[in-house]
Scaffold this motif. Structure first.
Motif, mmCIF file in Angstrom:
data_model
loop_
_atom_site.group_PDB
_atom_site.id
_atom_site.type_symbol
_atom_site.label_atom_id
_atom_site.label_comp_id
_atom_site.label_asym_id
_atom_site.label_seq_id
_atom_site.Cartn_x
_atom_site.Cartn_y
_atom_site.Cartn_z
ATOM 1 N N ASN A 66 1.057 33.127 58.428
ATOM 2 C CA ASN A 66 0.137 34.264 58.398
ATOM 3 C C ASN A 66 0.862 35.581 58.665
ATOM 4 O O ASN A 66 1.958 35.597 59.228
ATOM 5 N N PHE A 101 -4.636 27.924 58.459
ATOM 6 C CA PHE A 101 -5.366 27.376 57.313
ATOM 7 C C PHE A 101 -5.835 25.934 57.544
ATOM 8 O O PHE A 101 -5.492 25.020 56.796
ATOM 9 N N GLU A 133 -3.571 35.915 56.086
ATOM 10 C CA GLU A 133 -3.883 37.150 56.813
ATOM 11 C C GLU A 133 -3.705 36.965 58.323
ATOM 12 O O GLU A 133 -2.790 37.536 58.916
#
Ligand code: URA
Length: 182
Positions: free
Chosen positions: A76, A50, A37
């Motif tokens: 992302n 991440f 995201e």
């Protein structure tokens, strides 16, 4: 790498909320790209997608199949941390989409995996229930390129609801097989 996100100023709120632009990491030759995201606080601190708790979980799950983070590409939907970690707005997703598309076209993977509702909606459009699409193979078309796309739950979903873990594991395994990693 021919695409660049350096000094992007497309989203005024995100320009204010970010400490840095967090670009994708991993191999540009990867056969699998995970699309999340947006960077959270830890990602914004470190400059890598991440790397917080959900990222550690994703890394552990990959390693349980003998796959390292460096073997895949991790990126992302938007590359700047939204204020208070709110969801990226539609306009912000749209502003950042050309970077994601360029990255996907350069990597040219065998499979794209979206992690969670926001990246799945970003690439497939809205009007779906996550539970209906998780683990289903659909297609993502970018210009003349078509990529198999497999939506998966966001790894953070497992942190809130351990019952999601078995499904996450089976979707990840299916995705790694489809991409030729295992
Ligand atoms: N969640 C995301 O979607 N992306 C990150 O980089 C970290 C957490």
């Amino acid at each position: 790498m021919t695409y660049t996100v350096d000094d992007c100023m497309r989203c005024s709120q995100l320009v204010d909320s970010r400490r840095r632009i967090v670009d994708g990491v991993g191999s540009m030759d990867a056969d699998l790209v995970f699309v999340g995201e947006a960077p959270g606080q830890r990602e914004d601190d470190v400059g890598e997608p991440f790397v917080g708790r959900s990222g550690e979980l994703l890394t552990e799950k990959l390693e349980s199949h003998g796959v390292s983070r460096d073997d895949v590409r991790i990126t992302n939907s938007v590359r700047c941390r939204p204020p208070e970690n709110r969801d990226p707005r539609k306009k912000e997703l749209a502003n950042c989409r050309s970077y994601l598309y360029s990255e996907l076209q350069e990597v040219d993977p065998e499979v794209v995996s979206t992690l969670g509702r926001v990246p799945t909606g970003n690439l497939l459009g809205d009007g779906f229930r996550m539970a209906d699409v998780v683990g289903e193979v659909t297609e993502l078309q970018i210009e003349s390129s078509v990529y198999p796309l497999v939506p998966c739950y966001h790894p953070a979903a497992m942190l809130y609801d351990r019952s999601k873990e078995a499904e996450f594991d089976s979707v990840l395994e299916k995705t790694l097989i489809l991409a030729g990693y295992i």
